[in-house]
Write a protein that holds these residues in place. Structure first.
Motif, PDB file in Angstrom:
ATOM      1  N   GLY A  34      -2.248   0.485   4.201  1.00  0.00           N
ATOM      2  CA  GLY A  34      -2.024  -0.893   3.780  1.00  0.00           C
ATOM      3  C   GLY A  34      -0.551  -1.226   3.638  1.00  0.00           C
ATOM      4  O   GLY A  34       0.331  -0.362   3.702  1.00  0.00           O
ATOM      5  N   SER A  35      -0.287  -2.508   3.387  1.00  0.00           N
ATOM      6  CA  SER A  35       1.091  -3.013   3.361  1.00  0.00           C
ATOM      7  C   SER A  35       1.693  -3.066   1.964  1.00  0.00           C
ATOM      8  O   SER A  35       2.855  -3.451   1.809  1.00  0.00           O
ATOM      9  N   ASN A  36       0.931  -2.690   0.937  1.00  0.00           N
ATOM     10  CA  ASN A  36       1.435  -2.737  -0.434  1.00  0.00           C
ATOM     11  C   ASN A  36       0.871  -1.553  -1.203  1.00  0.00           C
ATOM     12  O   ASN A  36      -0.318  -1.531  -1.524  1.00  0.00           O
ATOM     13  N   LEU A  48      -2.531   6.732  -6.144  1.00  0.00           N
ATOM     14  CA  LEU A  48      -2.101   5.598  -5.341  1.00  0.00           C
ATOM     15  C   LEU A  48      -2.301   4.314  -6.119  1.00  0.00           C
ATOM     16  O   LEU A  48      -3.390   4.073  -6.670  1.00  0.00           O
ATOM     17  N   PHE A  49      -1.282   3.472  -6.154  1.00  0.00           N
ATOM     18  CA  PHE A  49      -1.350   2.168  -6.804  1.00  0.00           C
ATOM     19  C   PHE A  49      -1.235   1.088  -5.741  1.00  0.00           C
ATOM     20  O   PHE A  49      -0.287   1.070  -4.944  1.00  0.00           O
ATOM     21  N   THR A  50      -2.203   0.173  -5.728  1.00  0.00           N
ATOM     22  CA  THR A  50      -2.165  -0.935  -4.791  1.00  0.00           C
ATOM     23  C   THR A  50      -2.884  -2.131  -5.419  1.00  0.00           C
ATOM     24  O   THR A  50      -3.281  -2.079  -6.587  1.00  0.00           O
ATOM     25  N   ASP A  51      -3.026  -3.219  -4.649  1.00  0.00           N
ATOM     26  CA  ASP A  51      -3.635  -4.426  -5.216  1.00  0.00           C
ATOM     27  C   ASP A  51      -5.061  -4.612  -4.708  1.00  0.00           C
ATOM     28  O   ASP A  51      -5.549  -3.864  -3.847  1.00  0.00           O
ATOM     29  N   GLY A  52      -5.718  -5.659  -5.229  1.00  0.00           N
ATOM     30  CA  GLY A  52      -7.140  -5.871  -4.977  1.00  0.00           C
ATOM     31  C   GLY A  52      -7.520  -6.108  -3.530  1.00  0.00           C
ATOM     32  O   GLY A  52      -8.687  -5.925  -3.156  1.00  0.00           O
ATOM     33  N   ARG A  53      -6.570  -6.499  -2.689  1.00  0.00           N
ATOM     34  CA  ARG A  53      -6.884  -6.697  -1.275  1.00  0.00           C
ATOM     35  C   ARG A  53      -7.327  -5.404  -0.612  1.00  0.00           C
ATOM     36  O   ARG A  53      -8.016  -5.421   0.417  1.00  0.00           O
ATOM     37  N   TYR A  54      -6.896  -4.285  -1.189  1.00  0.00           N
ATOM     38  CA  TYR A  54      -7.094  -2.999  -0.536  1.00  0.00           C
ATOM     39  C   TYR A  54      -8.073  -2.093  -1.281  1.00  0.00           C
ATOM     40  O   TYR A  54      -8.062  -0.874  -1.087  1.00  0.00           O
ATOM     41  N   VAL A  68      -5.702   3.466  -8.003  1.00  0.00           N
ATOM     42  CA  VAL A  68      -5.623   2.510  -9.109  1.00  0.00           C
ATOM     43  C   VAL A  68      -5.345   1.138  -8.516  1.00  0.00           C
ATOM     44  O   VAL A  68      -4.333   0.939  -7.828  1.00  0.00           O
ATOM     45  N   ILE A  69      -6.248   0.204  -8.780  1.00  0.00           N
ATOM     46  CA  ILE A  69      -6.068  -1.187  -8.340  1.00  0.00           C
ATOM     47  C   ILE A  69      -5.448  -1.961  -9.499  1.00  0.00           C
ATOM     48  O   ILE A  69      -5.969  -1.944 -10.609  1.00  0.00           O
ATOM     49  N   THR A  70      -4.333  -2.621  -9.241  1.00  0.00           N
ATOM     50  CA  THR A  70      -3.609  -3.282 -10.315  1.00  0.00           C
ATOM     51  C   THR A  70      -3.229  -4.698  -9.936  1.00  0.00           C
ATOM     52  O   THR A  70      -3.011  -5.003  -8.758  1.00  0.00           O
ATOM     53  N   ARG A  71      -3.108  -5.561 -10.950  1.00  0.00           N
ATOM     54  CA  ARG A  71      -2.619  -6.917 -10.765  1.00  0.00           C
ATOM     55  C   ARG A  71      -1.157  -7.054 -11.169  1.00  0.00           C
ATOM     56  O   ARG A  71      -0.543  -8.098 -10.937  1.00  0.00           O
ATOM     57  N   LYS A  72      -0.599  -6.030 -11.760  1.00  0.00           N
ATOM     58  CA  LYS A  72       0.765  -6.112 -12.294  1.00  0.00           C
ATOM     59  C   LYS A  72       1.847  -6.014 -11.221  1.00  0.00           C
ATOM     60  O   LYS A  72       2.969  -6.430 -11.429  1.00  0.00           O
ATOM     61  N   GLY A  73       1.515  -5.427 -10.141  1.00  0.00           N
ATOM     62  CA  GLY A  73       2.514  -4.992  -9.176  1.00  0.00           C
ATOM     63  C   GLY A  73       2.478  -3.480  -9.136  1.00  0.00           C
ATOM     64  O   GLY A  73       2.492  -2.822 -10.194  1.00  0.00           O
ATOM     65  N   ALA A  74       2.407  -2.917  -7.955  1.00  0.00           N
ATOM     66  CA  ALA A  74       2.175  -1.489  -7.814  1.00  0.00           C
ATOM     67  C   ALA A  74       3.275  -0.659  -8.470  1.00  0.00           C
ATOM     68  O   ALA A  74       3.004   0.330  -9.151  1.00  0.00           O
TER      69      ALA A  74
END
Length: 357
Positions: A34-36, A48-54, A68-74
Motif C-alpha cells: 500500500g501507499s501509506n 505495521l501501521f496503516t489506515d482504514g483503506r488498507y 494496526v489500523i489507525t486514524r491518527k496517522g501511521a
C-alpha cells in the motif's frame, strides 16, 4: 528471515528497534504494497501501521506481522505505540526521513523520552536489499526478459518521422499488454541531436532519416524493476558514428567482464572508462557506469569512479557507459547484470551489435 536480519542489524548499531518509513523497505520486510504505512521492529516483533483503506490488504499481505489500523496517522500511532512498549532508542533511516517527519516523530512522544529516542542509523534495510535472494532474482530476471521482448518488438516499428512520444507510448502500451504494472521510470527516447542528452525523455521531436535513436526503459513486475538501454541507427551512418558505437560497446562489454564477487564498484567503472580513455572519448562519458536495481530503479551499489564498495554474489547491477557529444549525437548501451559466483550473468540478452534500420 528478512525481519530477523534487520532486527539484528539494528541491535548491532545500538538501538532497541527501528521505525521503517520508506515504502520499498516496508514491502521488502513484510510484503505490504500500500501507499501509506510504517513498520516497527521492536522486541523481535514486527508491527505495521496503516489506515482504514488498507484493512483487508494489509492483513492479506503483511505476513508474520501484526497489523494496526489507525486514524491518527501511521507515524504518530507508531511512535506512541513504541513509547508505550518501552522503546528507548529507535533507529530511523536518515536518508529517507525529512526534517518535518522527524519533528512529527518527536512530537508524538512525551518530553521525557524525546531527547534520546530517535537515532539516525543510516539506510540499514536498503543495505540488506542490495543482495537479492533466489525469489527476487527470478522476479528481476522475468522483468528483464519482458524488457528484451519489448525492444525486439520496437525494431520492427521504429522509422523516420515517428515522434519520440509515439515511440514511448507504443513501447509502454506493449509493456502493459505484457503484464507490466508500470514503467520503472519515464521512458527515454532520444533521437538525432537529442541522443546527446543522457536523460532525454521523449518529446514531440520526430525521429530523423539519419541518426541515432536511444531507448532507455524498464518495466515493473511484481514490484521489481528492469532497466535496459539500446541505441540503434536510422539510415546510413557515418564512419565516425560507427567508430563511437563500437567503442561504447567495447567499454560496456569490458565492464560486464569485470563483474565478479570481491571486485569493487570502482574497478568495474574503470574497466569501462579505460576503454573510452584509450580512444579519447572519456570526456564525453558524463555519468557513472551503473547502479543496483530491485524494488527501486536506483539502489546500491553505485558503480562510479573510486567507489570502494565490494560486489557480492546476488547483487543485480546495471552496466551502462555512454558517449554524449553536444550538437552531434550520443549513445548508450545498458545491461542488467547478476553477480554470480562465476562472474557476471547478463539478464538482458537482447542484441547489442550494431543495428542500422
Amino acid at each position: 528471515m528478512r525481519k530477523r536480519r534487520a532486527s539484528a542489524a539494528a541491535k548491532a548499531v545500538g538501538v532497541d528497534g527501528m521505525l521503517i518509513t520508506h515504502l520499498p523497505d516496508v514491502r521488502y520486510l513484510c510484503g505490504f504494497t500500500g501507499s501509506n504505512a510504517v513498520l516497527v521492529l521492536m522486541g523481535g516483533r514486527a508491527t505495521l501501521f496503516t489506515d482504514g483503506r488498507y484493512t483487508i490488504q494489509a492483513r492479506a499481505e503483511a505476513t508474520g506481522t501484526k497489523v494496526v489500523i489507525t486514524r491518527k496517522g501511521a507515524v504518530i500511532a507508531a511512535c506512541e505505540w513504541m513509547e508505550a512498549g518501552g522503546m528507548k532508542r529507535c533507529g530511523f533511516d536518515s536518508a529517507h526521513t525529512t526534517v518535518a517527519s522527524l519533528e512529527t516523530m518527536r512530537k508524538a512522544v512525551s518530553a521525557k523520552v524525546r531527547r534520546g529516542m530517535f537515532v539516525a542509523v543510516g539506510s540499514i534495510v536498503a543495505g540488506l536489499r542490495e543482495v537479492k535472494d533466489a525469489d527476487e532474482i527470478n522476479l528481476i530476471r522475468t522483468a528483464a526478459l519482458v524488457g528484451c521482448d519489448l525492444f525486439d518488438g520496437m525494431l520492427t516499428y521504429l522509422e523516420a518521422g515517428l515522434t519520440e512520444t509515439e515511440v514511448a507510448a507504443t513501447l509502454e502500451y506493449a509493456a502493459r499488454l505484457a503484464g507490466a504494472e508500470g514503467m520503472s521510470f519515464d521512458t527515454i527516447v532520444a533521437s538525432g541531436e537529442r541522443s546527446a542528452l543522457p536523460h532525454g525523455r521523449a518529446t514531440r521531436a520526430k525521429l530523423p532519416k539519419q541518426g541515432f535513436v536511444t531507448l532507455d526503459f524498464g518495466v515493473i513486475l511484481d514490484g521489481y524493476c528492469s532497466d535496459m538501454t539500446r541505441t540503434v541507427h536510422l539510415g546510413k551512418a557515418s564512419p565516425d558514428e560507427r567508430d563511437v558505437y563500437d567503442s561504447v560497446l567495447e567499454a560496456q562489454e569490458a565492464a560486464v567482464a569485470a563483474v565478479a564477487p570481491g571486485v569493487t564498484a570502482g574497478e568495474v567503472d574503470e574497466a569501462a572508462r579505460s576503454v573510452l580513455r584509450r580512444v579519447k572519448l572519456d570526456k564525453y562519458f558524463s555519468h557513472s557506469t551503473g547502479h543496483g536495481v530491485g524494488l527501486e530503479i536506483h539502489e546500491g551499489p553505485r558503480l562510479a569512479a573510486k567507489q570502494t564498495q565490494v560486489l557480492q554474489q546476488g547483487m543485480v547491477i546495471t552496466i551502462e557507459p555512454g558517449v554524449y557529444m553536444p550538437g552531434r549525437f550520443g549513445l548508450r548501451i545498458e545491461d542488467m547484470v547478476l553477480v554470480t559466483a562465476n562472474g557476471g550473468e547478463v539478464l538482458t540478452p537482447s542484441v547489442k551489435a550494431w543495428v542500422e534500420l
